[in-house]
Design an enzyme around this catalytic site. Structure first.
Site, PDB file in Angstrom:
ATOM      1  N   ASP A  91       0.833  -1.194   0.000  1.00  0.00           N
ATOM      2  CA  ASP A  91       0.000   0.000   0.000  1.00  0.00           C
ATOM      3  C   ASP A  91       0.875   1.255   0.000  1.00  0.00           C
ATOM      4  O   ASP A  91       1.938   1.261  -0.643  1.00  0.00           O
ATOM      5  CB  ASP A  91      -0.936  -0.029   1.221  1.00  0.00           C
ATOM      6  CG  ASP A  91      -2.283   0.594   0.949  1.00  0.00           C
ATOM      7  OD1 ASP A  91      -2.347   1.838   0.881  1.00  0.00           O
ATOM      8  OD2 ASP A  91      -3.277  -0.140   0.819  1.00  0.00           O
ATOM      9  N   HIS A 128      -3.664   6.504   3.048  1.00  0.00           N
ATOM     10  CA  HIS A 128      -4.461   5.326   2.712  1.00  0.00           C
ATOM     11  C   HIS A 128      -3.998   4.078   3.450  1.00  0.00           C
ATOM     12  O   HIS A 128      -4.804   3.358   4.055  1.00  0.00           O
ATOM     13  CB  HIS A 128      -4.406   5.088   1.202  1.00  0.00           C
ATOM     14  CG  HIS A 128      -5.295   3.988   0.711  1.00  0.00           C
ATOM     15  ND1 HIS A 128      -4.930   2.666   0.749  1.00  0.00           N
ATOM     16  CD2 HIS A 128      -6.531   4.025   0.158  1.00  0.00           C
ATOM     17  CE1 HIS A 128      -5.904   1.920   0.244  1.00  0.00           C
ATOM     18  NE2 HIS A 128      -6.889   2.721  -0.119  1.00  0.00           N
ATOM     19  N   SER A 318     -11.442  -0.891  -1.175  1.00  0.00           N
ATOM     20  CA  SER A 318     -10.226  -0.962  -0.354  1.00  0.00           C
ATOM     21  C   SER A 318     -10.583  -1.355   1.067  1.00  0.00           C
ATOM     22  O   SER A 318      -9.983  -2.257   1.660  1.00  0.00           O
ATOM     23  CB  SER A 318      -9.511   0.392  -0.309  1.00  0.00           C
ATOM     24  OG  SER A 318      -8.691   0.586  -1.416  1.00  0.00           O
TER      25      SER A 318
END
Length: 510
Positions: A91, A128, A318
């Site tokens: 990620d 994120h 996600s």
């Protein structure tokens, strides 16, 4: 999109958050960020910013409610925490916010462009990766928010930058590294990869390099959980590698803030395929509060997504993928001998949803107790083998990184020419990595060097030479002014010369 145009628009979609970013001029050009749906691949998340009710809901779904709705807080699942199971999170890195237990995190190599800046290395400038990590292993004492698998061991492999920029070859290198190093911690072997990334390509499975990479993980006993994408039910395909049958392709469910499943339905932003590759499973992914990274790109862009001082709210495949990866860890804690095909079979046979499009599709919602009680699949499980020798641009599709106005294209990595036939042979033999060198290019150090904020950290390295964009070095001057100051990012700007014409598929942040 012309590489020569003075104004370029990059849709940075973490299969959790969609960020159309307009960049004008050169390296330090200002960026304007707003919410919206993109057409490419990327990171699958959407950070809420006034999104419509068809995409999300104003009702906040707590992680405790998520745990209840997926059947993880009762029966045989109630005592499970993911202990002894390793999860690789490929990620945008993980920031040392108070809700991340340092003892539960390991920093694998930083393969992102930001690895060349000591002040940014391993850390989450986008916001994120930390959000995903919070869903999996978080422990925010300020709010009582805990991850679904709080005792799992998380290995963070950073690939995405503050604006999401990453090439598909960096993703392949990251998957290769996980396969090679999956048993570095015998007490917590990596059995799961959580992927929120999807490319804009639509490659044929039989020769696609990304497909081969995830297949090698599958063959090594690793379950790859991949977000389906956030372009919407009418998009026509799952983002790649969720298209591969060797992964667990996850769509998002809208739970409307309740713990019961009777009102749950397929989220409108979830990709559906018309080419015969259906979703494998749904998981709660709408309006999920998880850990916030103060001063990160999405934190600055979407202040309405903040929930108190420590949490940030987002929706997308996600988030659903992170929930599923954590749930898979719970099942593997109880049934550690399950193979990827057996684990996948148990997870897809969850709860039927009786409402809306989910009911017509027949795709089920994740239920941990049902998975624990299920009978393990005993068949072989065909996965559509790939030679891995195909064209990288077919895999990339619209997902291109750009340096100084020049797109990376052709059979090239960020370092230069790439022979897919040579890589294919080496990835099958698990020799594409030698220490910190991947396919002849120095990308990281040669082993574990100690600690940063995490319990252990893989060493860093300086990349030799200039980039395909003609720059003299890899350090991005637009990011070097940023420093992690206690609990937040301070100073500087996130605008940069390395940017991507795709997006990470998170969801709506708001």
């Amino acid at each position: 999109m012309s590489a020569k145009s003075r104004t370029r628009t990059a849709v940075l979609t973490l299969l959790g958050g969609l960020l159309p970013v307009a960049l004008t001029g050169g390296a330090a050009a200002p960026a304007t960020v707003q919410a919206g749906l993109g057409s490419g691949g990327g990171w699958s998340g959407i950070w809420l910013s006034g999104a419509t009710a068809t995409d999300t809901t104003s009702v906040v779904t707590t992680l405790k409610q998520v745990r209840t709705s997926i059947g993880a807080d009762s029966g045989a699942a109630a005592s499970l925490t993911g202990k002894g199971v390793g999860i690789a999170l490929i990620d945008t890195g993980v920031a040392p916010v108070p809700g991340i237990p340092a003892a539960k995190v390991v920093n694998g190599p930083d393969l992102s462009f930001e690895s060349q800046s000591a002040s940014l290395r391993y850390l989450d400038t986008y916001g994120h990766g930390t959000h995903m990590a919070g869903i999996i292993i978080g422990n925010d004492t300020a709010t009582g928010t805990r991850g679904i698998a709080p005792d799992a061991k998380l290995t963070s492999i950073k690939v995405g930058t503050a604006n999401g920029a990453v090439d598909v070859t960096q993703m392949i290198a990251a998957i290769d590294w996980v396969v090679k190093n999956r048993n570095y911690d015998p007490a917590n072997p990596i059995k799961i990869i959580s992927l929120s990334y999807g490319t804009g390509g639509n490659p044929a499975v039989w020769d696609d390099p990304m497909t081969l990479a995830v297949q090698q993980a599958y063959k090594a006993g690793i379950t790859v959980v991949a977000a389906a994408g956030n372009q919407g039910n009418g998009y026509g395909k799952l983002t790649h590698p969720a298209q591969s049958t060797s992964v667990l392709a996850v769509g998002a469910a809208n739970t409307y803030g309740t713990t019961g499943t009777a009102d749950d339905d397929l989220a409108a932003y979830t990709n559906l395929s018309t080419n015969g590759r259906p979703l494998d499973v749904l998981a709660p992914g709408t309006s999920i509060p998880s850990l916030r990274v103060p001063g990160s790109n999405i934190d600055n862009a979407f202040p309405k997504a903040r929930t108190g001082e420590t949490l940030f709210r987002g929706s997308g495949t996600s988030q659903a993928a992170a929930v599923t990866a954590a749930a898979a860890a719970l099942v593997l804690q109880a049934r550690p001998t399950l193979t990827p095909i057996q684990l996948k079979y148990l997870l897809v046979n969850g709860t039927y949803l009786s409402k809306g499009k989910a009911a017509t599709l027949g795709v089920k919602e994740l239920n941990v107790n049902m998975a624990l009680a299920g009978t393990a699949f005993t068949g072989g499980g065909a996965i559509g083998e790939s030679y891995g020798t195909g064209m990288l641009d077919t895999t990339r599709g619209s997902s291109r990184v750009v340096a100084n106005g020049v797109q990376l294209s052709g059979q090239k990595t960020i370092f230069g020419p790439f022979d897919t036939a040579s890589w294919s042979a080496k990835t099958k033999a698990q020799t594409s990595w030698s220490g910190g060198v991947w396919m002849g290019n120095r990308m990281a150090g040669d082993g574990w060097t100690g600690t940063s904020f995490a319990s252990k950290t893989w060493g860093a390295a300086t990349w030799a030479g200039g980039s395909w964009g003609g720059t003299a070095n890899w350090t991005d001057p637009a990011w070097t002014g940023r420093t992690w100051n206690g609990r937040f990012w301070a100073a500087g700007t996130w605008t940069a010369r390395f940017w991507a014409s795709d997006d990470w598929s998170a969801a709506y942040w708001g």
